[in-house]
Design a protein around this motif. Structure first.
Motif, PDB file in Angstrom:
ATOM      1  N   GLU A 124       0.844  -1.204   0.000  1.00 47.48           N
ATOM      2  CA  GLU A 124       0.000   0.000   0.000  1.00 47.48           C
ATOM      3  C   GLU A 124       0.874   1.246   0.000  1.00 47.48           C
ATOM      4  O   GLU A 124       1.869   1.307   0.720  1.00 47.48           O
ATOM      5  CB  GLU A 124      -0.931   0.016   1.214  1.00 47.48           C
ATOM      6  CG  GLU A 124      -1.876   1.210   1.243  1.00 47.48           C
ATOM      7  CD  GLU A 124      -2.898   1.142   2.363  1.00 47.48           C
ATOM      8  OE1 GLU A 124      -3.738   2.057   2.461  1.00 47.48           O
ATOM      9  OE2 GLU A 124      -2.865   0.162   3.150  1.00 47.48           O
TER      10      GLU A 124
ATOM     11  N   HIS B 164      -0.315  -2.942  -4.340  1.00 42.59           N
ATOM     12  CA  HIS B 164      -1.677  -3.483  -4.409  1.00 42.59           C
ATOM     13  C   HIS B 164      -2.728  -2.392  -4.218  1.00 42.59           C
ATOM     14  O   HIS B 164      -3.801  -2.458  -4.821  1.00 42.59           O
ATOM     15  CB  HIS B 164      -1.885  -4.547  -3.328  1.00 42.59           C
ATOM     16  CG  HIS B 164      -1.042  -5.773  -3.508  1.00 42.59           C
ATOM     17  ND1 HIS B 164      -1.525  -7.055  -3.350  1.00 42.59           N
ATOM     18  CD2 HIS B 164       0.265  -5.930  -3.843  1.00 42.59           C
ATOM     19  CE1 HIS B 164      -0.579  -7.936  -3.563  1.00 42.59           C
ATOM     20  NE2 HIS B 164       0.536  -7.269  -3.855  1.00 42.59           N
ATOM     21  N   ILE B 165      -2.444  -1.443  -3.333  1.00 40.17           N
ATOM     22  CA  ILE B 165      -3.384  -0.363  -3.005  1.00 40.17           C
ATOM     23  C   ILE B 165      -2.642   0.955  -3.169  1.00 40.17           C
ATOM     24  O   ILE B 165      -1.586   1.161  -2.551  1.00 40.17           O
ATOM     25  CB  ILE B 165      -3.903  -0.496  -1.556  1.00 40.17           C
ATOM     26  CG1 ILE B 165      -4.565  -1.865  -1.337  1.00 40.17           C
ATOM     27  CG2 ILE B 165      -4.893   0.616  -1.239  1.00 40.17           C
ATOM     28  CD1 ILE B 165      -4.888  -2.150   0.118  1.00 40.17           C
TER      29      ILE B 165
ATOM     30  N   HIS C 283      -2.986   5.268  -3.297  1.00 42.74           N
ATOM     31  CA  HIS C 283      -3.730   6.497  -3.061  1.00 42.74           C
ATOM     32  C   HIS C 283      -2.921   7.656  -3.640  1.00 42.74           C
ATOM     33  O   HIS C 283      -1.762   7.848  -3.269  1.00 42.74           O
ATOM     34  CB  HIS C 283      -3.951   6.739  -1.568  1.00 42.74           C
ATOM     35  CG  HIS C 283      -4.506   5.557  -0.826  1.00 42.74           C
ATOM     36  ND1 HIS C 283      -5.853   5.349  -0.652  1.00 42.74           N
ATOM     37  CD2 HIS C 283      -3.880   4.511  -0.218  1.00 42.74           C
ATOM     38  CE1 HIS C 283      -6.045   4.243   0.040  1.00 42.74           C
ATOM     39  NE2 HIS C 283      -4.859   3.714   0.318  1.00 42.74           N
TER      40      HIS C 283
ATOM     41  N   ASN D 247      -6.753  -1.824  -5.927  1.00 44.67           N
ATOM     42  CA  ASN D 247      -7.510  -0.732  -5.316  1.00 44.67           C
ATOM     43  C   ASN D 247      -6.801   0.578  -5.606  1.00 44.67           C
ATOM     44  O   ASN D 247      -5.635   0.755  -5.249  1.00 44.67           O
ATOM     45  CB  ASN D 247      -7.624  -0.970  -3.799  1.00 44.67           C
ATOM     46  CG  ASN D 247      -8.562   0.017  -3.113  1.00 44.67           C
ATOM     47  OD1 ASN D 247      -8.471   1.223  -3.316  1.00 44.67           O
ATOM     48  ND2 ASN D 247      -9.454  -0.505  -2.301  1.00 44.67           N
TER      49      ASN D 247
ATOM     50  N   SER E 156      -7.191   4.934  -5.517  1.00 43.86           N
ATOM     51  CA  SER E 156      -7.894   6.119  -5.048  1.00 43.86           C
ATOM     52  C   SER E 156      -7.206   7.345  -5.622  1.00 43.86           C
ATOM     53  O   SER E 156      -5.999   7.521  -5.456  1.00 43.86           O
ATOM     54  CB  SER E 156      -7.880   6.175  -3.513  1.00 43.86           C
ATOM     55  OG  SER E 156      -8.455   7.373  -3.042  1.00 43.86           O
TER      56      SER E 156
ATOM     57  N   LEU F 179      -7.291  -4.298 -11.532  1.00 43.35           N
ATOM     58  CA  LEU F 179      -7.958  -3.270 -10.745  1.00 43.35           C
ATOM     59  C   LEU F 179      -9.452  -3.551 -10.637  1.00 43.35           C
ATOM     60  O   LEU F 179     -10.146  -3.689 -11.647  1.00 43.35           O
ATOM     61  CB  LEU F 179      -7.742  -1.899 -11.384  1.00 43.35           C
ATOM     62  CG  LEU F 179      -8.275  -0.704 -10.580  1.00 43.35           C
ATOM     63  CD1 LEU F 179      -7.522  -0.553  -9.264  1.00 43.35           C
ATOM     64  CD2 LEU F 179      -8.179   0.579 -11.396  1.00 43.35           C
ATOM     65  N   GLU F 180      -9.960  -3.603  -9.391  1.00 37.35           N
ATOM     66  CA  GLU F 180     -11.377  -3.901  -9.153  1.00 37.35           C
ATOM     67  C   GLU F 180     -12.094  -2.826  -8.360  1.00 37.35           C
ATOM     68  O   GLU F 180     -13.306  -2.684  -8.485  1.00 37.35           O
ATOM     69  CB  GLU F 180     -11.523  -5.242  -8.440  1.00 37.35           C
ATOM     70  CG  GLU F 180     -11.095  -6.442  -9.283  1.00 37.35           C
ATOM     71  CD  GLU F 180     -11.466  -7.752  -8.641  1.00 37.35           C
ATOM     72  OE1 GLU F 180     -11.899  -7.746  -7.462  1.00 37.35           O
ATOM     73  OE2 GLU F 180     -11.323  -8.797  -9.294  1.00 37.35           O
ATOM     74  N   THR F 181     -11.357  -2.074  -7.541  1.00 35.96           N
ATOM     75  CA  THR F 181     -11.983  -1.035  -6.715  1.00 35.96           C
ATOM     76  C   THR F 181     -11.391   0.318  -7.077  1.00 35.96           C
ATOM     77  O   THR F 181     -10.177   0.503  -7.034  1.00 35.96           O
ATOM     78  CB  THR F 181     -11.762  -1.308  -5.213  1.00 35.96           C
ATOM     79  OG1 THR F 181     -12.374  -2.558  -4.871  1.00 35.96           O
ATOM     80  CG2 THR F 181     -12.392  -0.203  -4.368  1.00 35.96           C
TER      81      THR F 181
ATOM     82  N   VAL G 159     -13.190  -2.985 -13.342  1.00 38.77           N
ATOM     83  CA  VAL G 159     -13.626  -2.303 -12.124  1.00 38.77           C
ATOM     84  C   VAL G 159     -15.008  -2.803 -11.728  1.00 38.77           C
ATOM     85  O   VAL G 159     -15.964  -2.729 -12.510  1.00 38.77           O
ATOM     86  CB  VAL G 159     -13.638  -0.779 -12.322  1.00 38.77           C
ATOM     87  CG1 VAL G 159     -14.261  -0.093 -11.099  1.00 38.77           C
ATOM     88  CG2 VAL G 159     -12.225  -0.269 -12.552  1.00 38.77           C
TER      89      VAL G 159
END
Length: 321
Positions: free
Chosen positions: A152, A180-181, A183, A208, A210, A232-234, A254
Motif C-alpha cells: 500500500e 496493491h493499493i 492512493h 484498489n 484512489s 484493478l477492481e476497486t 472495475v
C-alpha cells in the motif's frame, strides 16, 4: 540530559530544539523499543558503533544529520526496526537516502523546498517495505527505488516552483509497480501525468486505486492507469469534474466504484458510468454546496437515485449519500 539514562527503559522521547550531543550510551541500549527525536535538533556526529537491537519504532521530526548518518550509522544499528517516520518541516538538509532491510512501514513527509545544498534526489532501498506514505515536492531524480514488497502506498507529490531542474518521477513510479493499493493526492495526479516522462509501468498487482480527476489531466491519467492495471477492481474517485467523454476509458474490470464529493449533474455521471461494464457496486457521495438546503440535497439525491436505477444493470447495487 544528565539524568536521561536513569529512566531509559523501553521508550524514549526527546522533543527539543537546538544542538544536543546525546550520551553515546543512548545509542547502545539493549532494551529501547521506541525512540522519538525532534524537533529542529542537531545531534552532532552519531557514534559509529550504534547498537539498538530491540528498537522497533523510530520517529524523527526535523533532525539534522551529518551526511549519511541516518542510514549508514543509525539505521544500520537497528537490526529489527519495523516502523520508521521521518518528517522535516521548513528545514534544510533533509536525508536524501533512506535504506533499511527490515522496515515494513515508512512515513516520509518533507514540506521544505529543495535543499540549500542544491540536492534534488531521493533514494528508497526498502526491500521489505509493505506500507509507504510519501509527501514531498517532485524531484528531478530518484536514484534507487527498491520497493519490491510494497502493498500500500499514499503519494502526495507536488510541484516545486523554484526547482532548478524539471521533475522526473518516472523511476519512483516504476519502483512502485508491485503495489496493491494506491492512493494519489490531487497534486500527485497532476505531477505524475506531467512528469512521468517514460510512461507508466504495468501495475500487475494493483486492485484498489484512489485518486481525483478534477482536471482533464486527471481524466487522462485515469485512462492510462486503467490500461496498465489489469487486476484493478476497486476505484475511489475524488469528484469527476475533470471528466470529459472525449477521453474514453479502456476496457477494465472495475467492480466497485465510489465517487466522493460529487458536484456534477446526473447526466455527467451517467456518461461516466458508461465507461465501466463490470460494475457490481456504485456509491456516490454528494458534495454539499454553500447554497444547498435540505430540500436541494434531497432533490439531488433523488435525481441520482433515479438515474442509477435506470442506468445500471440489475446485478449492480447502488447507493447515494
Amino acid at each position: 540530559m544528565k539524568d536521561l539514562l536513569s529512566w531509559i527503559c523501553t521508550n524514549l522521547r526527546i522533543k527539543d530544539k537546538g544542538i544536543h550531543y546525546l550520551p553515546p550510551r543512548l545509542f547502545a541500549s539493549e532494551t529501547l523499543v521506541k525512540l522519538t527525536i525532534g524537533t529542529k535538533l542537531y545531534l552532532g556526529t552519531i557514534p559509529p558503533n550504534v547498537s539498538l537491537p530491540s528498537l522497533k519504532t523510530l520517529f524523527i521530526d526535523t533532525v539534522f544529520f551529518e551526511y549519511g548518518d541516518l542510514c549508514c550509522v543509525l539505521l544500520a544499528g537497528c537490526p529489527v526496526l519495523e516502523e520508521l517516520t521521518v518528517h522535516h518541516h521548513n528545514f534544510t538538509a533533509t536525508p536524501h537516502t533512506i535504506a533499511s532491510r527490515t522496515v515494513k512501514r515508512l512515513s516520509v513527509h518533507y514540506d521544505s523546498p529543495i535543499d540549500v545544498d542544491g540536492c534534488s534526489f531521493m533514494s528508497f532501498d526498502m526491500p521489505e517495505l509493505v506500507y509507504l506514505e510519501y509527501s514531498h515536492c517532485a524531484l528531478s531524480e530518484y536514484r534507487q527505488v527498491n520497493l519490491e514488497s510494497l502493498v500500500e502506498a499514499k503519494l502526495d507529490l507536488y510541484p516545486e516552483k523554484n526547482a532548478g531542474e524539471r521533475p522526473d518521477v518516472t523511476d519512483l513510479i516504476m519502483g512502485m509497480r508491485n503495489v496493491h493499493i494506491l492512493h494519489l493526492s490531487l497534486d500527485s495526479v497532476d505531477v505524475i501525468y506531467r512528469y512521468c516522462w517514460d510512461g507508466l509501468p504495468v501495475f500487475g498487482n494493483l486492485v484498489n486505486l484512489s485518486m481525483g480527476i478534477t482536471s482533464k489531466r486527471g481524466c487522462k491519467l485515469l485512462a492510462c492507469l486503467l490500461k496498465q492495471s489489469p487486476k484493478l477492481e476497486t476505484l475511489i474517485i475524488q469528484d469527476i469534474c475533470g471528466y470529459t467523454p472525449a477521453v474514453s476509458m479502456p476496457l477494465n474490470n472495475v467492480k466497485v466504484l465510489h465517487i466522493l464529493d460529487y458536484h456534477g449533474t446526473a447526466l455527467k455521471l451517467k456518461s461516466f458510468l458508461r465507461e465501466f461494464d463490470c460494475l457490481l457496486m456504485v456509491q456516490v457521495d454528494i458534495a454539499e454546496a454553500v447554497e444547498d438546503n435540505v430540500i436541494t440535497l434531497q432533490t439531488k439525491r433523488r435525481d441520482l437515485m433515479m438515474l442509477l436505477g435506470v442506468s445500471l444493470p440489475s446485478k449492480c447495487q447502488f447507493k447515494v449519500t
